[in-house]
Write a protein that holds these residues in place. Structure first.
Motif, short mmCIF file in Angstrom:
data_model
loop_
_atom_site.label_atom_id
_atom_site.label_comp_id
_atom_site.label_asym_id
_atom_site.label_seq_id
_atom_site.Cartn_x
_atom_site.Cartn_y
_atom_site.Cartn_z
N GLU A 151 48.44 36.79 33.28
CA GLU A 151 46.60 37.07 32.70
C GLU A 151 46.14 36.34 31.06
N VAL A 152 45.34 35.78 31.92
CA VAL A 152 44.64 34.94 30.61
C VAL A 152 43.17 35.77 29.16
N LEU A 153 43.76 36.29 28.14
CA LEU A 153 42.08 36.05 27.53
C LEU A 153 42.02 35.79 26.76
N PRO A 154 41.12 34.85 26.80
CA PRO A 154 40.23 33.31 26.20
C PRO A 154 39.35 34.08 24.53
N PRO A 155 38.93 33.29 23.63
CA PRO A 155 39.37 33.22 22.63
C PRO A 155 37.63 33.78 22.41
N LYS A 156 36.69 34.95 21.37
CA LYS A 156 35.64 35.42 21.60
C LYS A 156 34.50 34.63 22.06
N LYS A 157 33.85 34.33 22.61
CA LYS A 157 32.42 33.84 23.58
C LYS A 157 31.27 34.49 21.78
N THR A 158 30.20 33.14 21.90
CA THR A 158 29.85 33.74 20.88
C THR A 158 28.86 35.05 20.80
N ASP A 159 28.40 36.12 21.60
CA ASP A 159 28.06 37.38 21.78
C ASP A 159 29.10 37.78 21.79
N GLY A 160 30.26 37.43 21.57
CA GLY A 160 31.44 38.67 21.49
C GLY A 160 31.72 38.67 22.58
N PHE A 161 31.24 38.43 23.87
CA PHE A 161 32.65 38.97 24.55
C PHE A 161 33.46 38.57 25.26
N ARG A 162 34.56 38.60 25.97
CA ARG A 162 35.71 37.84 26.51
C ARG A 162 36.39 39.50 27.34
N GLU A 163 36.63 38.55 28.47
CA GLU A 163 37.12 39.24 29.66
C GLU A 163 38.21 38.92 30.09
N SER A 164 39.50 39.64 30.36
CA SER A 164 40.65 38.50 30.68
C SER A 164 40.39 38.16 32.31
N VAL A 165 41.12 37.02 31.95
CA VAL A 165 41.11 36.15 33.82
C VAL A 165 42.95 36.37 34.65
N GLU A 166 43.13 36.92 35.59
CA GLU A 166 44.03 36.20 35.98
C GLU A 166 44.01 35.05 36.38
N ILE A 167 44.95 34.22 36.14
CA ILE A 167 45.39 32.87 36.91
C ILE A 167 46.83 33.08 37.71
N TRP A 168 47.11 33.80 38.13
CA TRP A 168 48.46 33.64 38.73
C TRP A 168 49.07 35.01 39.04
N ASP A 169 50.13 34.95 41.07
CA ASP A 169 50.12 36.19 41.12
C ASP A 169 50.80 36.43 41.77
N CYS A 170 52.29 36.57 40.90
CA CYS A 170 53.32 36.42 41.79
C CYS A 170 54.05 36.63 43.21
N ARG A 171 53.58 38.02 44.06
CA ARG A 171 53.26 38.19 45.01
C ARG A 171 52.66 36.61 46.03
N GLU A 172 51.71 36.75 45.63
CA GLU A 172 50.78 35.85 45.91
C GLU A 172 50.66 34.62 46.06
N ASP A 173 51.29 34.11 45.09
CA ASP A 173 51.43 33.32 44.45
C ASP A 173 52.96 32.52 44.21
N PHE A 174 53.67 32.84 44.41
CA PHE A 174 55.16 32.60 44.57
C PHE A 174 55.99 33.55 45.93
N TYR A 175 55.78 34.61 46.13
CA TYR A 175 56.72 35.57 47.20
C TYR A 175 56.21 35.34 48.04
N GLN A 176 55.03 34.53 49.00
CA GLN A 176 54.39 34.77 49.89
C GLN A 176 54.29 32.86 50.33
#
Length: 520
Positions: free
Chosen positions: A304-329
């Motif tokens: 998961e990646v939590l980016p720096p705050k935007k100018t409005d103060g909002f920030r939301e984490s983004v999933e960039i890799w999943d062990c099962r979907e992007d590796f095991y499968q």
């Protein structure tokens, strides 16, 4: 040993400024120049020529300083020096710093800062608990340095209750250390139960003498396993990990995970929510926080990646890799295998993450931009479908922790070594291994190791290895409660130990300048 920032030396009860003993006022240590500058006529007598008293020394009030005082912060070993400053010219500015000594011999100074008239505050850091310093404020303006004729004394705070105390087991020899590796930042469990500790962790900073100069306890009896400087260098990130708390609902593991940004005065400047924080986290150059998230327990993990705050103060984490979907499968692996991580690092030159899975003895390389699995290496290549072999064949890693890519592109890590893998009762110890990655022949070639020679050390869990700027390696032994700095030839030049079985988290060196940058 004279500190590189040393300014003054006291000998025979006299305060000398790098000059002959009979002239305690000459800070430049140039007797010839001082004699030439003094317009004293030669009288052809044998009486010594005495220089006039320099104008640099003042009573504290003549310097415009009032209400001078100093006190330890609430974290104990950080001293705050405060005073009110006045100048004859209300627009005057000056450079100000604190000169101080712990032993009356070696004098140090804080970084200089520009001040104007009004209240002043300067922090003195890097001081051991249960000590005292003599100090004085120095002002520089109008091409003159103004020095108080008196020094003042203040004591640091008492050593924190229940904080494990380290001991230095090697002779102090800073000629063998990497330049600028002056302090060690790390974390440790309060209880001596290895990985089974229920909580009560401390983040600490120790100097090269093994003296604790800063410490802060993690809130809520949560774990701190990955303390680190912020990428801007102005704070410390302390993870508050709830994943390993006892009696935690398996379906809600780590959902209370968070990371605090703190300064050396102990204040929390900001808190970042990191739900599912299982073990490791790291940072990107833009200040984004990246962590291994296991919100449903160790059966799966995402980056998961939590980016720096935007100018409005909002920030939301983004999933960039999943062990099962992007590796095991993708590699057709057994979906019954868990994939809990213990290390996550970002390698900026190649823009990739390295993530380590201890239960399968596997390391995976992930592209930051695409989230694609690029390469992976495993001690069990058949089960994990890894095409890479080890050279020599018995140079494989087991229960690896704390890996990094070195500047030369090699893979460096800490791992368990079992003398006889077929015997559960076989002797085990912890080693550092370095591999050259041969992609053409799909081989991990071991090119350096440390820890096989007696006396060996075994840390049942955790640990890490980091290559230092001078070519030495910092080897952290995790639950063995020990840190070595070793040369390429295998010489231990620094051996710092805590009582056995206190769990050490991530450890990294700081320079003196970096330590001062952490002050408010």
């Amino acid at each position: 040993m004279t500190h590189p920032h040393a300014l003054m030396i006291a000998l025979g009860g006299s305060m000398l400024f790098g000059c002959a003993e009979e002239d305690p006022t000459n800070r430049d240590g140039d007797d010839t120049a001082a004699a030439e500058d003094s317009a004293v006529e030669d009288t052809d007598t044998d009486e010594p020529i005495v220089d006039p008293e320099p104008e640099a020394f003042y009573d504290i009030e003549e310097m415009g300083i009032t209400n001078l005082g100093a006190s330890p912060s609430r974290v104990g070993a950080v001293i705050t020096v405060e005073w009110d400053q006045a100048f004859e010219d209300p627009d005057q500015q000056a450079e100000a710093f604190i000169e101080y000594t712990l032993d009356g011999v070696e004098w140090l100074q804080t970084p200089s800062q520009t001040i104007s008239a009004g209240p002043q505050e300067i922090f003195v850091v890097g001081l051991p608990f249960d000590s005292s310093i003599d100090y004085r404020p120095i002002l520089e303006y109008n091409d003159q340095q103004r020095i108080p004729t008196e020094t003042y004394r203040v004591a640091t705070g008492t050593y924190p209750t229940n904080l494990p105390s380290p001991t230095l087991h090697t002779r102090f020899d800073d000629t063998k250390f990497a330049a600028g590796d002056d302090y060690l930042l790390g974390s440790i469990s309060e209880e001596a139960n290895g990985w089974s500790t229920d909580g009560n962790f401390w983040t600490f900073i120790v100097d090269r003498q093994g003296q604790v100069v800063w410490a802060q306890k993690t809130p809520n009896s949560h774990r701190t396993m990955q303390p680190q400087r912020t990428v801007d260098g102005e704070g410390i990130l302390i993870d508050e990990n709830s994943f390993w708390m006892p009696n935690t609902d398996d379906n809600r593991q780590g959902l209370e995970g968070q990371i605090h940004r703190v300064t050396l005065d102990g204040n929390i400047a900001e808190t970042y929510k990191t739900p599912g924080l299982h073990h490791p986290f790291t940072q990107l150059p833009d200040g984004s926080i990246v962590w291994g998230a296991s919100p449903l327990g160790p059966s799966n993990e995402q980056i998961e990646v939590l980016p720096p705050k935007k100018t409005d103060g909002f920030r939301e984490s983004v999933e960039i890799w999943d062990c099962r979907e992007d590796f095991y499968q993708i590699y057709d692996l057994n979906d019954k295998l868990n994939c809990p991580s213990n290390t996550l690092v970002y390698h900026e030159p190649t823009d990739v993450f390295l993530i380590s899975f201890y239960s399968t003895s596997t390391i995976v390389e992930v592209s930051r931009t695409t989230g694609q699995t690029l390469r992976h290496w495993s001690t069990d290549p058949e089960t994990m479908n890894s095409p890479y072999a080890f050279s020599p064949a018995n140079a494989n890693f087991e229960w690896q922790h704390g890996m990094t890519f070195t500047d030369q592109g090699t893979l460096l890590l800490s791992a368990r070594y079992t003398v006889d893998p077929n015997d559960n009762a076989s002797e085990k110890f912890t080693v550092a291994r370095e591999y050259r990655i041969d992609d053409d022949n799909q081989v991990l070639e071991e090119i350096w190791n440390f820890g096989f020679e007696a006396p060996t050390v075994y840390g049942q869990t955790a640990g890490e290895a980091e290559r230092l700027d001078n070519g030495n390696t910092l080897h952290n032994y995790g639950s063995a409660s020990r840190v070595y700095e070793v040369t390429q030839a295998g010489e231990v030049v620094w051996d710092l130990r805590w009582p056995q079985n206190h769990l050490l988290g991530k450890t990294t060196f700081l320079s003196r300048d970096e330590l001062y940058q952490l002050a408010p």
